[in-house]
Design an enzyme around this catalytic site. Structure first.
Site, PDB file in Angstrom:
ATOM      1  N   ALA A 160       0.835  -1.216   0.000  1.00  9.58           N
ATOM      2  CA  ALA A 160       0.000   0.000   0.000  1.00  9.58           C
ATOM      3  C   ALA A 160       0.866   1.261   0.000  1.00  9.58           C
ATOM      4  O   ALA A 160       0.466   2.287  -0.533  1.00  9.58           O
ATOM      5  CB  ALA A 160      -0.920   0.000   1.226  1.00  9.58           C
ATOM      6  N   TYR A 184      -5.308   5.001  -2.589  1.00  6.42           N
ATOM      7  CA  TYR A 184      -6.046   5.862  -1.650  1.00  6.42           C
ATOM      8  C   TYR A 184      -5.517   7.301  -1.799  1.00  6.42           C
ATOM      9  O   TYR A 184      -4.395   7.519  -2.236  1.00  6.42           O
ATOM     10  CB  TYR A 184      -5.826   5.318  -0.227  1.00  6.42           C
ATOM     11  CG  TYR A 184      -6.451   6.132   0.867  1.00  6.42           C
ATOM     12  CD1 TYR A 184      -7.835   6.199   1.009  1.00  6.42           C
ATOM     13  CD2 TYR A 184      -5.660   6.836   1.774  1.00  6.42           C
ATOM     14  CE1 TYR A 184      -8.401   6.951   2.015  1.00  6.42           C
ATOM     15  CE2 TYR A 184      -6.224   7.592   2.784  1.00  6.42           C
ATOM     16  CZ  TYR A 184      -7.598   7.652   2.893  1.00  6.42           C
ATOM     17  OH  TYR A 184      -8.157   8.403   3.891  1.00  6.42           O
ATOM     18  N   THR A 186      -4.078   9.564  -0.200  1.00 12.42           N
ATOM     19  CA  THR A 186      -2.775  10.074   0.266  1.00 12.42           C
ATOM     20  C   THR A 186      -1.582   9.354  -0.368  1.00 12.42           C
ATOM     21  O   THR A 186      -0.437   9.689  -0.063  1.00 12.42           O
ATOM     22  CB  THR A 186      -2.632   9.895   1.797  1.00 12.42           C
ATOM     23  OG1 THR A 186      -2.737   8.501   2.085  1.00 12.42           O
ATOM     24  CG2 THR A 186      -3.709  10.660   2.556  1.00 12.42           C
ATOM     25  N   LYS A 187      -1.842   8.369  -1.219  1.00 18.74           N
ATOM     26  CA  LYS A 187      -0.733   7.563  -1.724  1.00 18.74           C
ATOM     27  C   LYS A 187       0.026   8.282  -2.847  1.00 18.74           C
ATOM     28  O   LYS A 187      -0.424   9.292  -3.372  1.00 18.74           O
ATOM     29  CB  LYS A 187      -1.264   6.203  -2.213  1.00 18.74           C
ATOM     30  CG  LYS A 187      -1.908   5.385  -1.097  1.00 18.74           C
ATOM     31  CD  LYS A 187      -0.946   5.096   0.025  1.00 18.74           C
ATOM     32  CE  LYS A 187      -1.428   4.107   1.060  1.00 18.74           C
ATOM     33  NZ  LYS A 187      -2.550   4.506   1.891  1.00 18.74           N
ATOM     34  N   THR A 188       1.199   7.728  -3.203  1.00 15.13           N
ATOM     35  CA  THR A 188       2.072   8.390  -4.203  1.00 15.13           C
ATOM     36  C   THR A 188       1.307   8.692  -5.480  1.00 15.13           C
ATOM     37  O   THR A 188       1.457   9.763  -6.057  1.00 15.13           O
ATOM     38  CB  THR A 188       3.281   7.490  -4.561  1.00 15.13           C
ATOM     39  OG1 THR A 188       3.591   6.671  -3.465  1.00 15.13           O
ATOM     40  CG2 THR A 188       4.453   8.325  -5.015  1.00 15.13           C
TER      41      THR A 188
END
Ligand code: PLP
Length: 389
Positions: A160, A184, A186-188
Site C-alpha cells: 500500500a 487511496y 494520500t498515496k504516491t
C-alpha cells in the site's frame, strides 16, 4: 500563535493537474463510467511499470488483500503471520475468513517486521505471511521469501505504501506470490480510492477478477457492450470490488507522473534529513543503499531523553504553528479488538510499542513547496530549542 492567523499546512494534499482532470472529464463525457477499456489500459500500464505478468485493478488495497486470501483458499482456523506495526486492513482481511492473524514485532531500530520473529511464529496451521513495506521502504523481502520457501508458505505483499519502491534495483510487485497496492487519496499516485493486485500467476489473476465482479464469468464487464453478451454465469460467491473507468483514467494520468512525484518526495525527504540531523530531539529515518524509498511517509522518532515534551505534545505544538502531522501506526495488538477477541496484550511487542510512542509522520507530498518544507523544519528547530532537556 493562533492557528487561524497562519495558512495551515495539511498533512496531505493530492497533486491533481489539468491532465488528470481532462482524463476524468473525457470518461464522464464518453457514456461509459464503470469497468471498461480505461481499467484494462490501466492494468496493462501498471503491470509494465512494475514488471509483473498480471495486474487486476480493484476498489481498494483492502479489497486486493481480501481477494488474495480468497484466491489462496484461506480457511477458518488457518494462521497468517503479519506485523503488529501496520494498518487495520492488513489484518482484518484475515479475520473475514475466521482465520487468525499472528502478529510479530518490529526488527530492532526499524518499523519493519522482524523476519526471525516471523519464522518463530510458524506452526502447522500457518498458510501465509503478509509482508508490509512500511512507509515505502522495502521489508527484508529476500530473507522472508527464503523462510517462506523453506516452510512452503505463500507470501502476500501489502505494498500500500510501496509505489515506486525498488529492492536491489527491482520494483516491488513481483517478489511474493501476490502484491497489493493502494491508490487511496494520500498515496504516491491516487484514484481517490482504488487498488491493484499484481501476480505472476495468471490463474490467480483470473480468479481475483472473477471474484471482484460477483463471481460471475470472466468478461462480465463487457456484457453491455457490442463485444459482449448478455448471458452470464455465477461461478462462485463473489464481491463488488471492481474499479471504475473514472478511477482508472485518473490512475493512468497519475501513473505517467509516478517517478516525477516520487522524485519530489525524495527531495523533501533529503531536505528534512539534512536539516533535522543536527537535532538530537528527533531521529530521522535511515534508507539503506540497496533500496529506493517511495517516501509515502517520512516518520521521525521523538527522543524523550533530549526533549521535555512527549510526542503528543510535539503534535500539538506543530498544530499551533499551523502544521498537520499524523502517527503511523498504533500497533494492532494495542487495539481493543485484538485484546478482547484475540487475547493480545500491551507489552507483548516492545519494539513496536516504543517506536509507536515516539513516532511522528511529517507532511511529505509532491504538492509541497520548498517553503512548506522549510516551515516544518523551522517549527521543529523551534520546538527542539524551546523544550530541550
Ligand atoms: C499498510 C496498509 N495496508 C493497506 C491499506 C489499505 O489501503 P486502501 O485504503 O486502499 O484499502 C493501507 C491504507 O492506508 C495501509 O496503510
Amino acid at each position: 500563535m493562533a492557528v487561524t492567523q497562519i495558512q495551515f499546512l495539511p498533512f496531505h494534499r493530492a497533486s491533481i493537474d489539468e491532465q488528470d482532470i481532462e482524463s476524468v472529464v473525457r470518461v464522464l463525457r464518453s457514456g461509459w463510467l464503470t469497468t471498461g477499456n480505461e481499467v484494462r489500459q490501466f492494468e496493462g500500464a501498471f503491470a509494465r511499470y512494475v514488471g509483473a505478468r498480471n495486474a487486476v485493478a480493484l476498489s481498494s488495497c483492502t479489497a486486493a488483500l481480501h481477494l488474495a486470501l480468497a484466491a489462496i483458499g484461506l480457511q477458518e482456523g488457518d494462521e497468517v503471520i503479519l506485523p503488529t506495526m501496520t494498518f487495520s486492513s492488513t489484518s482484518e482481511v484475515v479475520l473475514y475468513f475466521k482465520a487468525r492473524p499472528i502478529l510479530v514485532d518490529c526488527q530492532a531500530n526499524s518499523f519493519q517486521a522482524d523476519p526471525m520473529a516471523m519464522e518463530r511464529a510458524i506452526t502447522s496451521r500457518t498458510r501465509a505471511i503478509i509482508v508490509v513495506h512500511f512507509a515505502g521502504i522495502p521489508a527484508d523481502i529476500e530473507t522472508i521469501l527464503d523462510i517462506a520457501r523453506r516452510h512452503k508458505l505463500i507470501v502476500i505483499e501489502d505494498a500500500a505504501h510501496a509505489l515506486p519502491t525498488r529492492y536491489k534495483g527491482k520494483m516491488i510487485g513481483t517478489f511474493g506470490d501476490i502484491t497489493c497496492f493502494s491508490f487511496y487519496a494520500t498515496k504516491t499516485i491516487t484514484t481517490g480510492e482504488g487498488g491493484m493486485m499484481t501476480t505472476e500467476n495468471a490463474e490467480v489473476a483470473d480468479r481475483v477478477r472473477m471474484l471482484s465482479m460477483h463471481g460471475i464469468s470472466k468478461d462480465a464487464y463487457k456484457r453491455y457492450t457490442a463485444e459482449g453478451s448478455w448471458r452470464y454465469e455465477i461461478l462462485d460467491v463473489g464481491y463488488k470490488y471492481n474499479m471504475t473507468d473514472i478511477q482508472a483514467a485518473l490512475g493512468l494520468a497519475q501513473l505517467a507522473k509516478c517517478e516525477a512525484m516520487q522524485a519530489r518526495r525524495d527531495a523533501i525527504a533529503t531536505r528534512y534529513s539534512s536539516a533535522l540531523s543536527s537535532l538530537d530531539a528527533f531521529e530521522c529515518p535511515v534508507t539503506p543503499s540497496h533500496v529506493t524509498h517511495a517516501w509515502h511517509l517520512y516518520v521521525i522518532q521523538v527522543n524523550p531523553s533530549a526533549l521535555r515534551i512527549s510526542r503528543d505534545t510535539v503534535i500539538e505544538e506543530l498544530k499551533q504553528r499551523g502544521i498537520g502531522t499524523s502517527v503511523h501506526f498504533i500497533p494492532l495488538h494495542l487495539h481493543p479488538l485484538y485484546q478482547k477477541a484475540l487475547g493480545y496484550r500491551s507489552g507483548e511487542f516492545p519494539v513496536a510499542e516504543r517506536r509507536f510512542e515516539r513516532a511522528l509522520s511529517l507532511p511529505i507530498y509532491a504538492a509541497m513547496s520548498e517553503e512548506d518544507t522549510d516551515r516544518v523544519i523551522d517549527a521543529l528547530h523551534d520546538i527542539a530549542r524551546e523544550y530541550r532537556r
